[in-house]
Design an enzyme around this catalytic site. Structure first.
Site, PDB file in Angstrom:
ATOM      1  N   ASN A   9       0.864  -1.179   0.000  1.00 34.06           N
ATOM      2  CA  ASN A   9       0.000   0.000   0.000  1.00 34.06           C
ATOM      3  C   ASN A   9       0.904   1.234   0.000  1.00 34.06           C
ATOM      4  O   ASN A   9       1.484   1.584   1.014  1.00 34.06           O
ATOM      5  CB  ASN A   9      -0.878  -0.044   1.263  1.00 34.06           C
ATOM      6  CG  ASN A   9      -1.706   1.213   1.439  1.00 34.06           C
ATOM      7  OD1 ASN A   9      -1.807   2.031   0.532  1.00 34.06           O
ATOM      8  ND2 ASN A   9      -2.289   1.378   2.617  1.00 34.06           N
ATOM      9  N   TRP A  10       1.028   1.849  -1.163  1.00 32.48           N
ATOM     10  CA  TRP A  10       1.973   2.966  -1.290  1.00 32.48           C
ATOM     11  C   TRP A  10       1.438   4.249  -0.671  1.00 32.48           C
ATOM     12  O   TRP A  10       2.149   5.234  -0.578  1.00 32.48           O
ATOM     13  CB  TRP A  10       2.324   3.206  -2.766  1.00 32.48           C
ATOM     14  CG  TRP A  10       2.971   2.032  -3.451  1.00 32.48           C
ATOM     15  CD1 TRP A  10       3.251   0.807  -2.890  1.00 32.48           C
ATOM     16  CD2 TRP A  10       3.421   1.956  -4.804  1.00 32.48           C
ATOM     17  NE1 TRP A  10       3.847  -0.013  -3.812  1.00 32.48           N
ATOM     18  CE2 TRP A  10       3.964   0.662  -5.007  1.00 32.48           C
ATOM     19  CE3 TRP A  10       3.421   2.848  -5.866  1.00 32.48           C
ATOM     20  CZ2 TRP A  10       4.501   0.252  -6.225  1.00 32.48           C
ATOM     21  CZ3 TRP A  10       3.949   2.438  -7.092  1.00 32.48           C
ATOM     22  CH2 TRP A  10       4.487   1.163  -7.258  1.00 32.48           C
ATOM     23  N   LYS A  11       0.180   4.264  -0.306  1.00 30.69           N
ATOM     24  CA  LYS A  11      -0.459   5.461   0.263  1.00 30.69           C
ATOM     25  C   LYS A  11      -0.205   6.666  -0.658  1.00 30.69           C
ATOM     26  O   LYS A  11      -0.155   6.500  -1.866  1.00 30.69           O
ATOM     27  CB  LYS A  11       0.034   5.685   1.693  1.00 30.69           C
ATOM     28  CG  LYS A  11      -0.109   4.414   2.555  1.00 30.69           C
ATOM     29  CD  LYS A  11       0.104   4.642   4.005  1.00 30.69           C
ATOM     30  CE  LYS A  11      -0.052   3.318   4.754  1.00 30.69           C
ATOM     31  NZ  LYS A  11       0.071   3.452   6.183  1.00 30.69           N
ATOM     32  N   HIS A  94      -9.433   1.518   5.241  1.00 26.51           N
ATOM     33  CA  HIS A  94      -8.137   1.719   5.898  1.00 26.51           C
ATOM     34  C   HIS A  94      -8.327   2.703   7.052  1.00 26.51           C
ATOM     35  O   HIS A  94      -9.109   3.648   6.941  1.00 26.51           O
ATOM     36  CB  HIS A  94      -7.107   2.239   4.885  1.00 26.51           C
ATOM     37  CG  HIS A  94      -5.719   2.180   5.433  1.00 26.51           C
ATOM     38  ND1 HIS A  94      -5.258   3.099   6.346  1.00 26.51           N
ATOM     39  CD2 HIS A  94      -4.707   1.288   5.252  1.00 26.51           C
ATOM     40  CE1 HIS A  94      -4.015   2.778   6.685  1.00 26.51           C
ATOM     41  NE2 HIS A  94      -3.658   1.684   6.033  1.00 26.51           N
ATOM     42  N   GLU A  96      -6.659   5.077   8.003  1.00 22.36           N
ATOM     43  CA  GLU A  96      -6.410   6.482   7.647  1.00 22.36           C
ATOM     44  C   GLU A  96      -7.646   7.085   6.972  1.00 22.36           C
ATOM     45  O   GLU A  96      -7.900   8.285   7.099  1.00 22.36           O
ATOM     46  CB  GLU A  96      -5.164   6.565   6.743  1.00 22.36           C
ATOM     47  CG  GLU A  96      -3.895   6.312   7.554  1.00 22.36           C
ATOM     48  CD  GLU A  96      -2.736   5.720   6.763  1.00 22.36           C
ATOM     49  OE1 GLU A  96      -2.758   5.756   5.520  1.00 22.36           O
ATOM     50  OE2 GLU A  96      -1.802   5.210   7.411  1.00 22.36           O
ATOM     51  N   GLU A 166      -5.346  -4.643  10.876  1.00 14.12           N
ATOM     52  CA  GLU A 166      -4.319  -3.614  11.018  1.00 14.12           C
ATOM     53  C   GLU A 166      -4.533  -2.833  12.309  1.00 14.12           C
ATOM     54  O   GLU A 166      -5.312  -1.864  12.327  1.00 14.12           O
ATOM     55  CB  GLU A 166      -4.374  -2.641   9.834  1.00 14.12           C
ATOM     56  CG  GLU A 166      -4.122  -3.283   8.485  1.00 14.12           C
ATOM     57  CD  GLU A 166      -3.498  -2.290   7.518  1.00 14.12           C
ATOM     58  OE1 GLU A 166      -2.423  -2.589   6.999  1.00 14.12           O
ATOM     59  OE2 GLU A 166      -4.077  -1.214   7.302  1.00 14.12           O
ATOM     60  N   GLY A 172       2.695   2.348  10.699  1.00 17.63           N
ATOM     61  CA  GLY A 172       3.674   3.418  10.473  1.00 17.63           C
ATOM     62  C   GLY A 172       4.431   3.828  11.727  1.00 17.63           C
ATOM     63  O   GLY A 172       5.100   4.857  11.744  1.00 17.63           O
ATOM     64  N   SER A 212       3.609  -2.056  10.322  1.00 18.88           N
ATOM     65  CA  SER A 212       5.067  -2.146  10.529  1.00 18.88           C
ATOM     66  C   SER A 212       5.645  -3.514  10.175  1.00 18.88           C
ATOM     67  O   SER A 212       6.603  -3.965  10.807  1.00 18.88           O
ATOM     68  CB  SER A 212       5.435  -1.755  11.966  1.00 18.88           C
ATOM     69  OG  SER A 212       5.044  -0.419  12.223  1.00 18.88           O
ATOM     70  N   GLY A 233       2.873  -0.986   4.252  1.00 12.39           N
ATOM     71  CA  GLY A 233       2.972   0.420   3.871  1.00 12.39           C
ATOM     72  C   GLY A 233       4.426   0.786   3.630  1.00 12.39           C
ATOM     73  O   GLY A 233       4.978   0.571   2.546  1.00 12.39           O
ATOM     74  N   GLY A 234       5.077   1.317   4.654  1.00 13.25           N
ATOM     75  CA  GLY A 234       6.440   1.839   4.547  1.00 13.25           C
ATOM     76  C   GLY A 234       7.398   0.920   3.798  1.00 13.25           C
ATOM     77  O   GLY A 234       8.113   1.363   2.890  1.00 13.25           O
TER      78      GLY A 234
END
Ligand code: PGA
Length: 253
Positions: A9-11, A94, A96, A166, A172, A212, A233-234
């Site tokens: 997930n590149w956000k 998500h 976010e 999640e 993150g 993470s 993500g990251g």
């Protein structure tokens, strides 16, 4: 047997050049047997990344969508548009997006719409730190599942839904859930699915862990009985770190 899904997930990250480079770097790998690898670039890069991975078995996902077919929805993207650009999956709910005001009811509408358009929804659920500390984790997640999945039936494609657990406190932050913590919730999610939709369906649905995840912790998380992949993500933003996770998954595939 459920396959292992590694989803990036590149956000709201990368620029066009970087996005293309990530896509073309990944296009060179052979996705291991028993695994699926999925990329969720920002909307404007779905098409160029799709071009980079054309002809490979890599999968493409949208990061969100609107539940309407079309119309006066400034700034929004429909399921049909995602399909047009080659997406097979869409991330929904998500944390976010929930934090920006998306309700579980709205997420449920999006999920039904995604299935109607033959997109596989990845429904994200998870608790905040306060909720965990107040022992509300399962209740919160069951509510998110109940409203997210609603009254869907097998005929409407319920068996194609993917759930991503999640925990918000792990996203993150570098503070990954322990494999035991993640497995406990994944097991509860599967038990909820079995109770409400039947054992067969519960056994079929993939449950991912997100928060993470990276090369160093992926193997232990992915080796849990009820964890069938990761939403990353990251660590999905650098080719090497994403490949490391895929390699860890391959050991279990
Ligand atoms: P993270 O994000 O891997 O950077 O923690 C996961 C996610 O939000 O899907």
């Amino acid at each position: 047997m459920r396959s292992i899904l590694i989803a990036g997930n590149w956000k709201m990250n990368t620029h066009l050049k970087e996005a293309r480079a990530l896509g073309s770097g990944l296009a060179k790998i052979q996705v291991p047997q028993g695994m699926e690898v999925l990329l969720a670039p920002p909307f404007p890069y779905l098409y160029p990344v799709g071009e980079e991975i054309k002809g490979t078995s890599l999968l493409l996902a949208g990061q969100n969508m609107n539940p309407a077919d079309e119309g006066a929805q400034t700034g929004e993207v429909s399921a049909g548009m995602l399909k047009d650009l080659g997406a097979s999956h869409v991330i929904l709910g998500h944390s976010e997006c929930r934090a920006r005001g998306e309700s579980s009811e709205l997420i449920g509408e999006k999920l039904a719409q995604a299935l109607k358009h033959d997109l596989v929804p990845i429904l994200c659920v998870g608790e905040s730190l306060e909720e965990r500390q107040a022992d509300q984790t399962i209740q919160v997640i069951e509510d998110q599942l109940k409203l997210g999945l609603g009254d869907l039936t097998h005929a409407q494609g319920l068996d194609r839904v993917i759930i991503a657990y999640e925990p918000i406190w792990a996203i993150g932050t570098g503070q990954v859930a322990s494999p035991q913590e993640a497995e406990e919730v994944a097991r509860d999610i599967r038990a909820y699915l079995a109770k409400n939709y039947g054992q067969d369906l519960a056994e079929k649905i993939q449950i991912l862990y997100g928060g993470s995840m990276k090369g160093e912790n992926a193997y232990e998380l992915l080796s849990q009985d009820n964890i069938d992949g990761g939403l990353i993500g990251g660590a999905s933003l650098k080719l090497e770190s994403f490949l490391e996770i895929i390699e860890e998954g391959e050991k279990l595939a």
